[in-house]
Design a protein around this motif. Structure first.
Motif, PDB file in Angstrom:
ATOM      1  N   GLY A  46       0.829  -1.196   0.000  1.00  0.00           N
ATOM      2  CA  GLY A  46       0.000   0.000   0.000  1.00  0.00           C
ATOM      3  C   GLY A  46       0.864   1.247   0.000  1.00  0.00           C
ATOM      4  O   GLY A  46       1.991   1.234   0.497  1.00  0.00           O
ATOM      5  N   ILE A  47       0.330   2.309  -0.571  1.00  0.00           N
ATOM      6  CA  ILE A  47       1.052   3.584  -0.606  1.00  0.00           C
ATOM      7  C   ILE A  47       0.022   4.707  -0.702  1.00  0.00           C
ATOM      8  O   ILE A  47      -1.003   4.565  -1.389  1.00  0.00           O
ATOM      9  N   HIS A  48       0.296   5.785   0.020  1.00  0.00           N
ATOM     10  CA  HIS A  48      -0.576   6.964  -0.036  1.00  0.00           C
ATOM     11  C   HIS A  48       0.323   8.191   0.030  1.00  0.00           C
ATOM     12  O   HIS A  48       0.955   8.450   1.059  1.00  0.00           O
ATOM     13  N   ILE A  49       0.412   8.917  -1.064  1.00  0.00           N
ATOM     14  CA  ILE A  49       1.270  10.105  -1.158  1.00  0.00           C
ATOM     15  C   ILE A  49       0.407  11.294  -1.553  1.00  0.00           C
ATOM     16  O   ILE A  49      -0.343  11.231  -2.530  1.00  0.00           O
ATOM     17  N   ILE A  50       0.530  12.366  -0.791  1.00  0.00           N
ATOM     18  CA  ILE A  50      -0.208  13.592  -1.055  1.00  0.00           C
ATOM     19  C   ILE A  50       0.794  14.661  -1.489  1.00  0.00           C
ATOM     20  O   ILE A  50       1.697  14.997  -0.717  1.00  0.00           O
ATOM     21  N   PRO A  51       0.665  15.203  -2.685  1.00  0.00           N
ATOM     22  CA  PRO A  51       1.573  16.267  -3.093  1.00  0.00           C
ATOM     23  C   PRO A  51       1.426  17.493  -2.190  1.00  0.00           C
ATOM     24  O   PRO A  51       0.331  17.811  -1.729  1.00  0.00           O
ATOM     25  N   THR A  52       2.530  18.155  -1.937  1.00  0.00           N
ATOM     26  CA  THR A  52       2.503  19.391  -1.165  1.00  0.00           C
ATOM     27  C   THR A  52       1.859  20.487  -2.013  1.00  0.00           C
ATOM     28  O   THR A  52       2.235  20.666  -3.174  1.00  0.00           O
ATOM     29  N   PRO A  53       0.907  21.216  -1.469  1.00  0.00           N
ATOM     30  CA  PRO A  53       0.273  22.298  -2.240  1.00  0.00           C
ATOM     31  C   PRO A  53       1.272  23.410  -2.572  1.00  0.00           C
ATOM     32  O   PRO A  53       2.303  23.558  -1.918  1.00  0.00           O
ATOM     33  N   GLU A  54       0.942  24.199  -3.573  1.00  0.00           N
ATOM     34  CA  GLU A  54       1.765  25.351  -3.909  1.00  0.00           C
ATOM     35  C   GLU A  54       1.852  26.295  -2.713  1.00  0.00           C
ATOM     36  O   GLU A  54       0.911  26.407  -1.925  1.00  0.00           O
ATOM     37  N   ASN A  55       2.994  26.938  -2.575  1.00  0.00           N
ATOM     38  CA  ASN A  55       3.265  27.913  -1.517  1.00  0.00           C
ATOM     39  C   ASN A  55       3.357  27.295  -0.120  1.00  0.00           C
ATOM     40  O   ASN A  55       3.172  27.987   0.874  1.00  0.00           O
ATOM     41  N   TYR A  56       3.589  25.984  -0.052  1.00  0.00           N
ATOM     42  CA  TYR A  56       3.839  25.285   1.209  1.00  0.00           C
ATOM     43  C   TYR A  56       5.170  24.554   1.096  1.00  0.00           C
ATOM     44  O   TYR A  56       5.597  24.186   0.005  1.00  0.00           O
ATOM     45  N   ASP A  57       5.825  24.321   2.232  1.00  0.00           N
ATOM     46  CA  ASP A  57       7.080  23.577   2.170  1.00  0.00           C
ATOM     47  C   ASP A  57       6.803  22.071   2.261  1.00  0.00           C
ATOM     48  O   ASP A  57       5.720  21.647   2.621  1.00  0.00           O
ATOM     49  N   SER A  58       7.813  21.277   1.905  1.00  0.00           N
ATOM     50  CA  SER A  58       7.706  19.816   1.946  1.00  0.00           C
ATOM     51  C   SER A  58       8.520  19.235   3.095  1.00  0.00           C
ATOM     52  O   SER A  58       8.994  18.112   3.021  1.00  0.00           O
ATOM     53  N   ILE A  59       8.687  20.002   4.147  1.00  0.00           N
ATOM     54  CA  ILE A  59       9.493  19.562   5.288  1.00  0.00           C
ATOM     55  C   ILE A  59       8.713  18.532   6.104  1.00  0.00           C
ATOM     56  O   ILE A  59       7.549  18.738   6.427  1.00  0.00           O
ATOM     57  N   ILE A  60       9.374  17.431   6.411  1.00  0.00           N
ATOM     58  CA  ILE A  60       8.792  16.400   7.273  1.00  0.00           C
ATOM     59  C   ILE A  60       9.279  16.689   8.686  1.00  0.00           C
ATOM     60  O   ILE A  60      10.470  16.618   8.972  1.00  0.00           O
ATOM     61  N   SER A  78       4.185  10.850  13.384  1.00  0.00           N
ATOM     62  CA  SER A  78       4.616   9.908  14.419  1.00  0.00           C
ATOM     63  C   SER A  78       3.446   9.263  15.161  1.00  0.00           C
ATOM     64  O   SER A  78       3.638   8.265  15.851  1.00  0.00           O
ATOM     65  N   ASP A  79       2.235   9.782  14.997  1.00  0.00           N
ATOM     66  CA  ASP A  79       1.055   9.179  15.611  1.00  0.00           C
ATOM     67  C   ASP A  79       0.385   8.147  14.709  1.00  0.00           C
ATOM     68  O   ASP A  79      -0.624   7.545  15.087  1.00  0.00           O
ATOM     69  N   PHE A  80       0.936   7.924  13.530  1.00  0.00           N
ATOM     70  CA  PHE A  80       0.339   6.981  12.575  1.00  0.00           C
ATOM     71  C   PHE A  80       0.390   5.553  13.112  1.00  0.00           C
ATOM     72  O   PHE A  80       1.391   5.115  13.675  1.00  0.00           O
ATOM     73  N   HIS A  81      -0.690   4.823  12.918  1.00  0.00           N
ATOM     74  CA  HIS A  81      -0.721   3.381  13.144  1.00  0.00           C
ATOM     75  C   HIS A  81      -1.793   2.805  12.221  1.00  0.00           C
ATOM     76  O   HIS A  81      -2.914   3.326  12.181  1.00  0.00           O
ATOM     77  N   PRO A  82      -1.461   1.732  11.488  1.00  0.00           N
ATOM     78  CA  PRO A  82      -2.443   1.192  10.532  1.00  0.00           C
ATOM     79  C   PRO A  82      -3.739   0.718  11.189  1.00  0.00           C
ATOM     80  O   PRO A  82      -4.789   0.745  10.548  1.00  0.00           O
ATOM     81  N   ALA A  83      -3.688   0.316  12.438  1.00  0.00           N
ATOM     82  CA  ALA A  83      -4.909  -0.125  13.129  1.00  0.00           C
ATOM     83  C   ALA A  83      -5.883   1.020  13.354  1.00  0.00           C
ATOM     84  O   ALA A  83      -7.084   0.793  13.518  1.00  0.00           O
ATOM     85  N   LYS A  84      -5.369   2.265  13.383  1.00  0.00           N
ATOM     86  CA  LYS A  84      -6.242   3.432  13.573  1.00  0.00           C
ATOM     87  C   LYS A  84      -6.922   3.841  12.280  1.00  0.00           C
ATOM     88  O   LYS A  84      -7.739   4.740  12.269  1.00  0.00           O
ATOM     89  N   GLY A  85      -6.562   3.224  11.182  1.00  0.00           N
ATOM     90  CA  GLY A  85      -7.117   3.604   9.889  1.00  0.00           C
ATOM     91  C   GLY A  85      -6.112   4.451   9.126  1.00  0.00           C
ATOM     92  O   GLY A  85      -5.233   5.067   9.708  1.00  0.00           O
ATOM     93  N   MET A  86      -6.244   4.444   7.862  1.00  0.00           N
ATOM     94  CA  MET A  86      -5.329   5.167   6.987  1.00  0.00           C
ATOM     95  C   MET A  86      -5.865   6.568   6.739  1.00  0.00           C
ATOM     96  O   MET A  86      -6.761   6.769   5.936  1.00  0.00           O
ATOM     97  N   VAL A  90      -2.089  11.867   5.806  1.00  0.00           N
ATOM     98  CA  VAL A  90      -0.766  11.324   6.126  1.00  0.00           C
ATOM     99  C   VAL A  90      -0.198  10.606   4.910  1.00  0.00           C
ATOM    100  O   VAL A  90      -0.886   9.821   4.260  1.00  0.00           O
ATOM    101  N   ASN A  91       1.075  10.875   4.602  1.00  0.00           N
ATOM    102  CA  ASN A  91       1.798  10.106   3.589  1.00  0.00           C
ATOM    103  C   ASN A  91       2.298   8.835   4.240  1.00  0.00           C
ATOM    104  O   ASN A  91       2.850   8.880   5.342  1.00  0.00           O
ATOM    105  N   TRP A  92       2.129   7.687   3.580  1.00  0.00           N
ATOM    106  CA  TRP A  92       2.614   6.438   4.143  1.00  0.00           C
ATOM    107  C   TRP A  92       2.929   5.436   3.045  1.00  0.00           C
ATOM    108  O   TRP A  92       2.414   5.527   1.931  1.00  0.00           O
TER     109      TRP A  92
END
Length: 119
Positions: A46-60, A78-86, A90-92
């Motif tokens: 599985g993969i879920h990637i959200i592009p960073t909107p214009e005028n925002y930074d891509s800092i993790i 850091s609060d991500f857990h697959p049991a909580k739902g996707m 969140v990018n994962w």
């Protein structure tokens, strides 16, 4: 991102029967040792990637790597857990296998594509 599916020189197709999607990710940071690491996910489930909107930074600002039910997960929260739902915000990435290597020589803007042999 790539798969093990390909068309050979004679135009025959090779399609493996197992999970064959792999993803590489390069992370750089403003600290030394390591300044950069590359993650290789094999057998992506599985993969879920959200592009960073214009005028925002891509800092993790924070991230997590965990193993759950036979999958390795990386997420940019850091609060991500697959049991909580996707969560959609969140990018994962989830995969059966995860490897990493130091990539300090890969700093800068240039896109990098390392081989799998040295991971």
């Amino acid at each position: 991102m790539g798969t093990e599916t390909y068309v050979d020189e004679d135009l025959s197709m090779s399609v493996p029967g197992e999970l064959d999607t792999n993803v590489k990710m390069l992370f750089q940071r403003q600290y030394s040792d390591p300044s950069a690491i590359e993650l290789l996910f094999e057998g992506v489930t599985g993969i879920h990637i959200i592009p960073t909107p214009e005028n925002y930074d891509s800092i993790i600002l924070d991230a997590i790597i965990l193993k759950n039910n036979g999958n390795f997960y990386w997420a940019d929260d850091s609060d991500f857990h697959p049991a909580k739902g996707m969560e959609n915000s969140v990018n994962w990435v989830a995969a059966k296998k995860l490897m990493w290597r130091e990539a300090n020589d890969w700093m800068g803007k240039q896109n990098r594509y390392g081989d799998n042999e040295s991971i």
